[in-house]
Motif scaffolding. Structure first.
Motif, PDB file in Angstrom:
ATOM      1  N   LEU A 190     -23.765 -90.409 -10.783  1.00 55.96           N
ATOM      2  CA  LEU A 190     -23.911 -89.571 -12.356  1.00 55.96           C
ATOM      3  C   LEU A 190     -24.012 -88.026 -12.466  1.00 55.96           C
ATOM      4  CD1 LEU A 190     -26.686 -91.551 -13.471  1.00 55.96           C
ATOM      5  CD2 LEU A 190     -24.524 -91.402 -14.014  1.00 55.96           C
ATOM      6  N   ASP A 191     -24.330 -87.590 -11.873  1.00 49.53           N
ATOM      7  CA  ASP A 191     -24.241 -85.496 -11.646  1.00 49.53           C
ATOM      8  C   ASP A 191     -22.623 -85.641 -11.235  1.00 49.53           C
ATOM      9  OD1 ASP A 191     -26.884 -85.552 -11.580  1.00 49.53           O
ATOM     10  OD2 ASP A 191     -27.150 -85.330  -9.984  1.00 49.53           O
ATOM     11  N   VAL A 192     -22.199 -85.792 -11.005  1.00 51.26           N
ATOM     12  CA  VAL A 192     -21.002 -85.265 -10.846  1.00 51.26           C
ATOM     13  C   VAL A 192     -19.757 -86.104 -12.184  1.00 51.26           C
ATOM     14  CG1 VAL A 192     -18.516 -86.052  -9.767  1.00 51.26           C
ATOM     15  CG2 VAL A 192     -20.640 -85.566  -7.951  1.00 51.26           C
ATOM     16  N   ALA A 193     -19.899 -87.178 -12.533  1.00 57.40           N
ATOM     17  CA  ALA A 193     -19.282 -87.708 -14.219  1.00 57.40           C
ATOM     18  C   ALA A 193     -19.306 -87.022 -14.295  1.00 57.40           C
ATOM     19  CB  ALA A 193     -20.093 -89.125 -13.591  1.00 57.40           C
ATOM     20  N   PHE A 194     -21.008 -86.597 -15.197  1.00 61.71           N
ATOM     21  CA  PHE A 194     -21.222 -85.711 -16.243  1.00 61.71           C
ATOM     22  C   PHE A 194     -20.733 -84.230 -16.737  1.00 61.71           C
ATOM     23  CE2 PHE A 194     -23.757 -89.554 -17.894  1.00 61.71           C
ATOM     24  CZ  PHE A 194     -23.746 -89.330 -18.629  1.00 61.71           C
ATOM     25  N   LYS A 195     -20.732 -83.524 -14.489  1.00 61.36           N
ATOM     26  CA  LYS A 195     -19.980 -82.423 -14.723  1.00 61.36           C
ATOM     27  C   LYS A 195     -19.014 -82.532 -15.152  1.00 61.36           C
ATOM     28  CE  LYS A 195     -19.248 -78.467 -11.312  1.00 61.36           C
ATOM     29  NZ  LYS A 195     -19.065 -78.131  -9.759  1.00 61.36           N
ATOM     30  N   HIS A 196     -17.693 -83.745 -14.936  1.00 62.83           N
ATOM     31  CA  HIS A 196     -16.575 -82.966 -15.237  1.00 62.83           C
ATOM     32  C   HIS A 196     -16.735 -84.040 -17.035  1.00 62.83           C
ATOM     33  CE1 HIS A 196     -14.325 -83.155 -11.918  1.00 62.83           C
ATOM     34  NE2 HIS A 196     -15.548 -83.872 -11.139  1.00 62.83           N
ATOM     35  N   LEU A 197     -18.032 -84.493 -17.935  1.00 64.85           N
ATOM     36  CA  LEU A 197     -17.609 -85.096 -18.553  1.00 64.85           C
ATOM     37  C   LEU A 197     -18.267 -83.937 -19.624  1.00 64.85           C
ATOM     38  CD1 LEU A 197     -19.355 -88.117 -18.850  1.00 64.85           C
ATOM     39  CD2 LEU A 197     -17.174 -87.623 -19.272  1.00 64.85           C
ATOM     40  N   ARG A 198     -19.034 -82.816 -19.244  1.00 67.71           N
ATOM     41  CA  ARG A 198     -19.240 -81.106 -19.893  1.00 67.71           C
ATOM     42  C   ARG A 198     -18.597 -80.395 -19.887  1.00 67.71           C
ATOM     43  NH1 ARG A 198     -24.482 -82.977 -17.764  1.00 67.71           N
ATOM     44  NH2 ARG A 198     -26.281 -83.583 -19.499  1.00 67.71           N
ATOM     45  N   SER A 199     -17.489 -80.367 -18.888  1.00 63.54           N
ATOM     46  CA  SER A 199     -16.409 -79.254 -18.435  1.00 63.54           C
ATOM     47  C   SER A 199     -14.963 -79.800 -18.474  1.00 63.54           C
ATOM     48  CB  SER A 199     -17.165 -78.245 -16.824  1.00 63.54           C
ATOM     49  OG  SER A 199     -16.705 -79.350 -15.901  1.00 63.54           O
ATOM     50  N   GLY A 200     -15.250 -80.567 -18.001  1.00 59.12           N
ATOM     51  CA  GLY A 200     -13.522 -81.139 -17.998  1.00 59.12           C
ATOM     52  C   GLY A 200     -13.676 -81.757 -16.699  1.00 59.12           C
ATOM     53  N   PHE A 201     -11.911 -81.915 -16.588  1.00 59.84           N
ATOM     54  CA  PHE A 201     -11.635 -83.006 -15.237  1.00 59.84           C
ATOM     55  C   PHE A 201      -9.900 -81.776 -14.631  1.00 59.84           C
ATOM     56  CE2 PHE A 201     -13.514 -86.339 -17.670  1.00 59.84           C
ATOM     57  CZ  PHE A 201     -14.132 -87.241 -16.163  1.00 59.84           C
TER      58      PHE A 201
END
Length: 201
Positions: A190-201
């Motif tokens: 979840l932490d990794v996924a939400f980091k991408h959601l906040r900052s992009g892929f």
């Protein structure tokens, strides 16, 4: 936002009890190892009551796993509107997607691969829950976010959780010994996924 009345809550509880009985039997005996009479006997209801909720045992088994997603969306209704939507969703998923809920979801998907007759019912429940969850997320977001943002965010979240449940990403639940050494705990995922959601892929 309005809450379900007592009658609707009782109806939902009955449906859940029947679904859990069917799910437990499917795990213990396989989908071909029981009939509806076994389900109603285990749950303590009649065949007529079963028919009021489900068309067949496959429909009951498929529905059991997705109450966790429904509960997660319901929990969003109690989050302050001052909290950014993405932060609120992250916190709610951590609390609501418990090991039991996630394990059930994975087990239903596994059963659908083993018993093809279950697969269309799993897809139907997933689709119904996705539509309902997105609609309720729109209500929670109200006019604070554009509709396009909510749709794109929900699509990303749905794909994220699905990738973990369907085994596309190696995510390990507590007590799970079948994953490889490079797997992520669900909270880490979840932490990794939400980091991408906040900052992009």
């Amino acid at each position: 936002m309005s809450r379900p009345g007592l009658r609707e809550m009782k109806r939902e509880a009955t449906a859940q009890a029947l679904a859990e009985a069917a799910f437990d039997l499917a795990k213990a005996r396989g989908l071909d190892g029981f009939v509806i009479d076994d389900v109603v006997e285990r749950a303590g209801y009649s065949r007529r009551t079963f028919a009021n909720h489900y068309s067949c045992k496959e429909a009951a088994v498929a529905s059991v796993a997705y109450s966790g997603i429904d509960a997660a969306v319901s929990a969003l209704e109690d989050v302050s509107s001052d909290v950014p939507l993405l932060d609120a969703i992250h916190a709610v998923l951590r609390l609501q997607l418990t090991t039991e809920t996630l394990s059930r979801m994975r087990e239903v998907i596994r059963l659908s691969r083993e018993f093809p007759s279950l697969e269309p019912y799993v897809h139907h429940v997933q689709h119904r829950m996705r539509l309902e969850a997105e609609q309720r997320l729109r209500l929670v977001a109200a006019d604070r976010y554009p509709p396009t943002y909510v749709s794109l965010l929900f699509g990303a979240l749905y794909g994220m959780v699905s990738s973990a449940l369907e085994g596309l990403v190696d995510v390990r639940l507590p007590g799970d010994t079948s994953s490889g050494p490079g797997s992520l705990e669900f909270d880490q995922f979840l932490d990794v996924a939400f980091k991408h959601l906040r900052s992009g892929f």
